[in-house]
Scaffold this motif. Structure first.
Motif, short mmCIF file in Angstrom:
data_model
loop_
_atom_site.label_atom_id
_atom_site.label_comp_id
_atom_site.label_asym_id
_atom_site.label_seq_id
_atom_site.Cartn_x
_atom_site.Cartn_y
_atom_site.Cartn_z
N CYS A 1 -3.44 -0.17 8.92
CA CYS A 1 -2.96 0.45 7.82
C CYS A 1 -1.43 0.61 8.08
N ALA A 2 -0.75 1.00 7.06
CA ALA A 2 0.48 1.17 7.04
C ALA A 2 0.93 2.40 8.23
N ASP A 3 0.13 3.29 8.37
CA ASP A 3 0.52 4.33 9.31
C ASP A 3 -0.30 4.29 10.59
N GLY A 4 -0.68 3.07 10.86
CA GLY A 4 -1.28 2.70 12.22
C GLY A 4 -2.67 2.21 11.86
N ALA B 1 -10.01 -5.77 2.57
CA ALA B 1 -9.33 -6.94 2.73
C ALA B 1 -8.78 -6.92 4.13
N SER B 2 -8.39 -5.85 4.88
CA SER B 2 -7.97 -5.75 6.12
C SER B 2 -9.11 -6.23 7.16
N ILE B 3 -10.37 -5.65 6.68
CA ILE B 3 -11.53 -5.92 7.69
C ILE B 3 -11.66 -7.43 7.76
N ASN B 4 -11.59 -8.06 6.62
CA ASN B 4 -11.49 -9.51 6.38
C ASN B 4 -10.66 -10.31 7.29
N LEU B 5 -9.35 -9.73 7.49
CA LEU B 5 -8.37 -10.50 8.07
C LEU B 5 -8.55 -10.38 9.31
N LYS C 1 -9.14 5.32 -5.56
CA LYS C 1 -8.85 6.50 -4.95
C LYS C 1 -9.05 6.48 -3.21
N ASP C 2 -9.95 5.65 -2.85
CA ASP C 2 -10.24 5.52 -1.44
C ASP C 2 -9.35 4.27 -0.72
N ASN C 3 -8.75 3.67 -1.80
CA ASN C 3 -8.05 2.34 -1.13
C ASN C 3 -9.15 1.37 -0.34
#
Length: 282
Positions: free
Chosen positions: A132-135, A174-178, A166-168
């Motif tokens: 994520c953006a902050d690590g 999407a990040s898990i798939n990538l 709310k939970d993004n």
């Protein structure tokens, strides 16, 4: 079923020419006979290959009692609150408990366990890293399923649509798939109340209840009779030849699990739309 829904069902039945008040009252209570143990199962004894004992003289292979396997989530659900439900269900096909921490998860657990295409359902498998953006953070997916034919593993996140942003959660999945699926799963997806409905959960729960006490003779008898129909047929007509109504309905659910019978309306409870068709391509 609420009294309002019962009244609606009764009116629909009258419109179709069926009056359940004219049915004779049963003179005795009839119980379904279980086809095997309900809470666990017997498994054949497996000898240790390094054991020096000689078991060749045994008349038969001993059987061991195996109780229902406890749920094995990577983390247990939190304490119950007024707005959420917590608990476990038992998959009668694997005799393993599956935990859930919301009504949506409960209905999905019923739906996954009731599918003949799924060989394994895992609740709350181990957390996976998410960029994520902050690590980096770690996220625990609700369910992981393994398909029978392809052995494909799919992880599913369960969330109401109004809580997605709310939970993004879309960004997380999407990040898990990538970058987080290697060795964990083949695909990650999100399911909401649009796919996980109370009606589908009710039907799936009924399938699992029937799978606890399947009767092969009843299933085969109903299958042979249902194969004579083309198109949609009502359950009243389909089960009219059975003296034991409970046995007939149990066979209906077993054949629905096997996809021999296909409900006319999969988006409704079968009791609210009691019509099925025989799958001649099965």
């Amino acid at each position: 079923m609420t009294r309002i829904r019962q009244a609606i069902r009764y009116m629909k039945e009258l419109e179709s020419g069926f009056d359940r008040t004219l049915l004779p009252l049963p003179s005795e209570t009839v119980f379904l006979k279980p086809a095997g143990p309900l809470s666990g199962r017997y498994v054949p004894f497996e000898s240790d290959p390094h054991d020096e004992e000689d078991y060749s003289g045994l008349v038969s292979i001993p059987w061991l009692w195996q109780p229902t396997i406890e749920a094995t989530p990577s983390r247990w659900y939190p304490a119950r609150t007024k707005g959420h439900s917590r608990g476990t269900i038992t998959n009668p096909k694997t005799r393993k408990a599956i935990s859930y921490s919301s009504t949506y998860e409960m209905n999905l657990a019923y739906m996954l366990c009731a599918s003949r295409h799924i060989s394994l359902v895992e609740d709350q498998p181990s957390a996976v890293p998410v960029q994520c953006a902050d690590g980096e953070k770690r996220h625990t997916i609700d369910y992981r399923t393994t398909m029978y034919a392809s052995s494909t593993r799919i992880v599913t996140a369960v969330r109401p649509s109004w809580l997605l942003e709310k939970d993004n959660l879309p960004e997380t999945v999407a990040s898990i798939n990538l970058g987080s699926l290697d060795g964990f799963a083949d695909e990650a997806t999100i399911l909401t109340e649009e796919e996980i409905t109370d009606e589908r959960g009710w039907n799936a729960k009924s399938v699992l209840r029937a799978l606890k006490s399947p009767v092969a003779d009843d299933n085969e008898r109903l299958r042979d009779y249902a194969s004579k129909f083309q198109g949609t047929v009502s359950l009243t007509t389909l089960t009219a030849g059975f003296e034991d109504r409970a046995a007939a309905e149990n066979a209906v659910w077993c054949l629905i699990h096997d996809e021999v019978l296909v409900p006319a309306r999969t988006d409704l409870r079968l009791i609210d739309a009691p019509f099925v068709r025989f799958n001649h391509n099965h």
